[in-house]
Design a protein around this motif. Structure first.
Motif, PDB file in Angstrom:
ATOM      1  N   LEU A 156       0.842  -1.189   0.000  1.00  0.00           N
ATOM      2  CA  LEU A 156       0.000   0.000   0.000  1.00  0.00           C
ATOM      3  C   LEU A 156       0.879   1.242   0.000  1.00  0.00           C
ATOM      4  O   LEU A 156       1.621   1.488   0.959  1.00  0.00           O
ATOM      5  CB  LEU A 156      -0.909  -0.011   1.236  1.00  0.00           C
ATOM      6  N   ALA A 157       0.822   2.016  -1.080  1.00  0.00           N
ATOM      7  CA  ALA A 157       1.533   3.287  -1.168  1.00  0.00           C
ATOM      8  C   ALA A 157       0.613   4.366  -0.611  1.00  0.00           C
ATOM      9  O   ALA A 157      -0.279   4.863  -1.298  1.00  0.00           O
ATOM     10  CB  ALA A 157       1.916   3.602  -2.616  1.00  0.00           C
ATOM     11  N   LEU A 158       0.809   4.718   0.658  1.00  0.00           N
ATOM     12  CA  LEU A 158      -0.062   5.664   1.332  1.00  0.00           C
ATOM     13  C   LEU A 158       0.091   7.066   0.747  1.00  0.00           C
ATOM     14  O   LEU A 158       1.204   7.491   0.413  1.00  0.00           O
ATOM     15  CB  LEU A 158       0.262   5.707   2.818  1.00  0.00           C
ATOM     16  N   ALA A 159      -0.996   7.779   0.643  1.00  0.00           N
ATOM     17  CA  ALA A 159      -0.940   9.176   0.228  1.00  0.00           C
ATOM     18  C   ALA A 159      -0.331   9.989   1.372  1.00  0.00           C
ATOM     19  O   ALA A 159      -0.821   9.925   2.498  1.00  0.00           O
ATOM     20  CB  ALA A 159      -2.338   9.683  -0.095  1.00  0.00           C
ATOM     21  N   ALA A 319      -4.621  11.914  -9.959  1.00  0.00           N
ATOM     22  CA  ALA A 319      -5.558  13.033  -9.825  1.00  0.00           C
ATOM     23  C   ALA A 319      -6.096  13.134  -8.403  1.00  0.00           C
ATOM     24  O   ALA A 319      -6.211  14.231  -7.838  1.00  0.00           O
ATOM     25  CB  ALA A 319      -6.707  12.873 -10.818  1.00  0.00           C
ATOM     26  N   VAL A 320      -6.420  12.011  -7.813  1.00  0.00           N
ATOM     27  CA  VAL A 320      -6.920  12.004  -6.431  1.00  0.00           C
ATOM     28  C   VAL A 320      -5.806  12.414  -5.472  1.00  0.00           C
ATOM     29  O   VAL A 320      -6.041  13.130  -4.493  1.00  0.00           O
ATOM     30  CB  VAL A 320      -7.468  10.611  -6.071  1.00  0.00           C
ATOM     31  N   LEU A 324      -5.839  15.472  -2.647  1.00  0.00           N
ATOM     32  CA  LEU A 324      -5.723  15.192  -1.223  1.00  0.00           C
ATOM     33  C   LEU A 324      -4.492  15.819  -0.588  1.00  0.00           C
ATOM     34  O   LEU A 324      -4.564  16.388   0.504  1.00  0.00           O
ATOM     35  CB  LEU A 324      -5.672  13.677  -0.990  1.00  0.00           C
ATOM     36  N   CYS A 325      -3.352  15.729  -1.261  1.00  0.00           N
ATOM     37  CA  CYS A 325      -2.061  15.994  -0.634  1.00  0.00           C
ATOM     38  C   CYS A 325      -1.651  17.452  -0.752  1.00  0.00           C
ATOM     39  O   CYS A 325      -2.137  18.187  -1.615  1.00  0.00           O
ATOM     40  CB  CYS A 325      -0.992  15.102  -1.273  1.00  0.00           C
ATOM     41  N   LEU A 544       4.763  13.479  -5.879  1.00  0.00           N
ATOM     42  CA  LEU A 544       4.342  12.555  -4.823  1.00  0.00           C
ATOM     43  C   LEU A 544       4.134  11.160  -5.411  1.00  0.00           C
ATOM     44  O   LEU A 544       3.140  10.474  -5.135  1.00  0.00           O
ATOM     45  CB  LEU A 544       3.068  13.055  -4.139  1.00  0.00           C
ATOM     46  N   ASP A 545       5.105  10.742  -6.210  1.00  0.00           N
ATOM     47  CA  ASP A 545       4.989   9.494  -6.970  1.00  0.00           C
ATOM     48  C   ASP A 545       6.052   8.500  -6.506  1.00  0.00           C
ATOM     49  O   ASP A 545       7.055   8.277  -7.181  1.00  0.00           O
ATOM     50  CB  ASP A 545       5.136   9.795  -8.460  1.00  0.00           C
TER      51      ASP A 545
END
Length: 647
Positions: A156-159, A319-320, A324-325, A544-545
């Motif tokens: 899981l790559a958390l935002a 996009a999300v 969010l970030c 943020l990738d």
């Protein structure tokens, strides 16, 4: 007289050429106590030694008369059969011995704790909501698989944001709750004591006090053994812990969740130097349980498992993520920036002060500084030569004394009256500034603002929502009530310039951890990084990738021939011992030699590299050469590391 019985025992002898189990006869008076997993004492090579009963048999295939067990130290079955298989697999993976690994899996016995009456433990409260994992595609499917008793494997790559989508502790609680609802046990692993305290508090609020135990090397002998027994006896089905809990004997294990696998703390400093990420993967495969790696960054090792379809990646769409970030900007000395601001080339350009000023109007501001102390290093102001201690040649650092900075050696404590041996200069400059000096500079720039410092020596856990300047070293950032309004990441080039294969990966991991403490875009959260905008890690931070960066990093490792694409075995020790190991390894495999090199302590190091599909043969050869050396009692030391974390 009853039927003769045989105990197969793992004797506490860490010699590679004796890395096998031995059969002993069970005397009639010990027949009821000698059960698989219990501790015993036996005679081996003329000496009494401790051991564990691995199995109880009706006969032995040995042609010799069996020596009897001398004593059952404790009839408590502390080494469960499934853990025996994991210990053996880990030892073989790292060219180690069963004895070395079982010491990591089973803590020392504490007799009083073992004989005490175990307290009643409540059943964990049900947790039905999933505000974090429901943000991610396939997150609901992951929870459903865990509830159904299946064994999904995912990363899981958390935002990186303070919103629920970026809450790593909540994600672990949701996955644990689904597994517990399916009737299976859970092991939740975090890298350090600070994260463990945070997770423990969250789990207590979610599942109830006493419904779980924590396992950590920081616990005292009694507390650690008490928690271990609760898991081994099946009194609890939920175990939290650090590296020491990677082997936790959770009954009917259904999930291992490991947070931030890139942290240095996961690599054990003792031979055979196992990494908890690998231990978790081996347990998942052997015990058919679920596996979840989660974190804001992604290592090349995890990316390799994703590309081999062994792990399913979970991440929010770009996009999300942007919605969010927080917004990430780069403050760099571009031609345009220099024309607009002649000071843009400094470590504190004008844009940093602008961002801090705007952030303080809305709440606390985080400033991440890579170096602790006052002046992390000193150099000659005239010729820029690194200033070294005249007594031990270690680089000098600067410390605050009264109203000025003074040079000091962090190794031998000398405070020299320094002069440059190259040009004779006596003036010093500070090419690397620590968190204390940065706090002093920013404190003068914002005189009416509270300044908080947090580092390994003095760590602050949490700050309030009121405006404040919080300066911290990587990994020591306090959480802020409601999140930070702004974060500034200083000296990005310093982190990227480390002479380490994992420098860029580690820099991005530390930056994303800081970004995760900042408010989201809807609350005007902002991050400013001071560094080269062309650096790949900086570009990945702006986007943020983390998954994209990990894929590119893995491709570069493949082109250069480094792990995890290849298998790398390092031999360190006396020159003759290293040379012998290299000759034997190359004779048994088609491995390529890297080295030898002379280390700072006088030892030599050589590394053998082979394609991943030949890795098992190379590791077996490394273990065989150690067995030959101990059997022949050869002189000289030899340390073997498989896929060393630091190159």
């Amino acid at each position: 007289m009853g039927e003769p019985r045989v105990a197969r025992v793992a004797v506490d002898v860490p010699l590679p050429h004796l890395d096998r189990f031995f059969d002993y006869a069970i005397p009639d008076e010990l027949a009821d106590q000698a059960v698989p997993g219990c501790r015993v004492r036996v005679r081996f090579a003329g000496r009494q030694r401790d051991g564990f009963v691995i199995d109880v048999l009706t006969s032995s295939d040995s042609e010799r008369e069996l020596a009897p067990l001398l004593k059952v130290v404790s009839p408590e079955p502390v080494l469960r059969p499934e853990i025996v298989g994991v210990v053996r697999a880990v030892a073989d993976h790292y060219a180690g011995t069963f004895t070395d690994v079982v010491r990591l899996a089973v803590p020392p016995r504490h007799g009083i704790t073992e004989q005490a009456t175990a307290p009643e433990r409540p059943t964990p409260h049900p947790v039905n909501d999933a505000p974090t994992l429901n943000h991610y595609p396939h997150g609901t499917a992951l929870l459903g698989a865990l509830r159904d008793g299946r064994a999904p494997r995912a990363t899981l790559a958390l935002a990186p944001v303070t919103e629920p989508a970026g809450d790593w502790a909540q994600a672990m609680i949701e996955a644990a709750a689904a597994t517990l609802k399916g009737g299976r046990g859970v092991s939740l692993l975090v890298p350090d004591a600070a994260d463990l305290a945070r997770l423990e508090a969250r789990c207590e609020a979610a599942f109830g006090r006493g419904s779980f135990v924590t396992l950590s090397a920081d616990l005292g002998p009694a507390a650690r053994y008490r928690a271990f027994l609760a898991a081994a006896r099946g009194s609890v089905r939920l175990v939290l812990g650090t590296r020491a809990a990677a082997f936790a004997p959770v009954a009917d294990l259904g999930l291992i969740a490991l947070y931030d696998d890139g942290d240095d703390s996961w690599a054990d400093p003792r031979a055979p130097y196992p990494h908890a990420r690998v231990v978790a993967a081996l347990r998942s495969a052997r015990q058919s349980c679920g596996l979840l790696y989660l974190g804001y960054a992604r290592t090349a090792e995890v990316q390799s498992l994703v590309e081999h379809d062994w792990l399913v990646p979970l991440q929010v769409p770009p996009a999300v993520r942007r919605e969010l970030c927080p917004v990430v900007r780069v403050a760099a000395a571009t031609d345009w920036a220099l024309e607009r601001d002649p000071a843009a080339h400094s470590r504190l350009p004008h844009e940093v002060f602008t961002a801090i000023r705007a952030g303080l109007a809305a709440g606390p501001v985080l400033v991440q500084v890579p170096r602790a102390g006052y002046l992390a290093s000193l150099a000659c102001a005239r010729c820029r030569a690194l200033a070294r201690c005249p007594a031990c040649a270690h680089p000098l650092a600067g410390e605050r004394q009264a109203s000025r900075a003074a040079a000091v050696c962090r190794v031998c404590g000398v405070r020299p009256d320094w002069h440059c041996p190259d040009c004779g200069g006596t003036e010093l400059r500070a090419p690397r500034v620590g968190v204390q000096r940065t706090a002093e500079e920013l404190g003068r720039a914002f005189p009416q603002t509270q300044v908080v410092q947090s580092s390994g020596e003095h760590r602050v856990a949490e700050v309030g929502a009121e405006p404040a300047l919080v300066l911290a070293t990587p990994g020591a950032e306090p959480t802020a009530e409601g999140g930070y309004a702004t974060a500034v990441l200083l000296d990005a080039d310093l982190l990227l310039a480390r002479a380490d294969l994992r420098a860029a990966e580690e820099a991005l991991r530390r930056w994303l951890a800081a970004v995760s403490l900042v408010r989201g875009a809807s609350d005007d959260g902002t991050v400013v990084v001071v560094g080269d905008p062309a650096a790949r890690a900086v570009q990945a931070l702006v986007r943020l990738d983390a998954p994209g960066f990990a894929a590119r990093e893995l491709a570069d490792r493949a082109a250069a021939g480094f792990p995890p694409v290849t298998k790398l075995v390092s031999f360190e020790g006396a020159a003759d011992a290293v040379a012998e190991a290299v000759r034997f390894g190359q004779a048994e495999t088609s491995a390529v030699l890297l080295g030898p090199v002379l280390l700072a302590d006088g030892d030599h190091r050589s590394m053998l590299r082979t394609p991943a599909h030949e890795g098992v043969a190379l590791v077996a050869a490394a273990k065989a050469v150690q067995a030959r050396r101990t059997a022949h009692k050869d002189d000289g030391s030899l340390r073997v590391r498989v896929d060393p974390a630091v190159l």
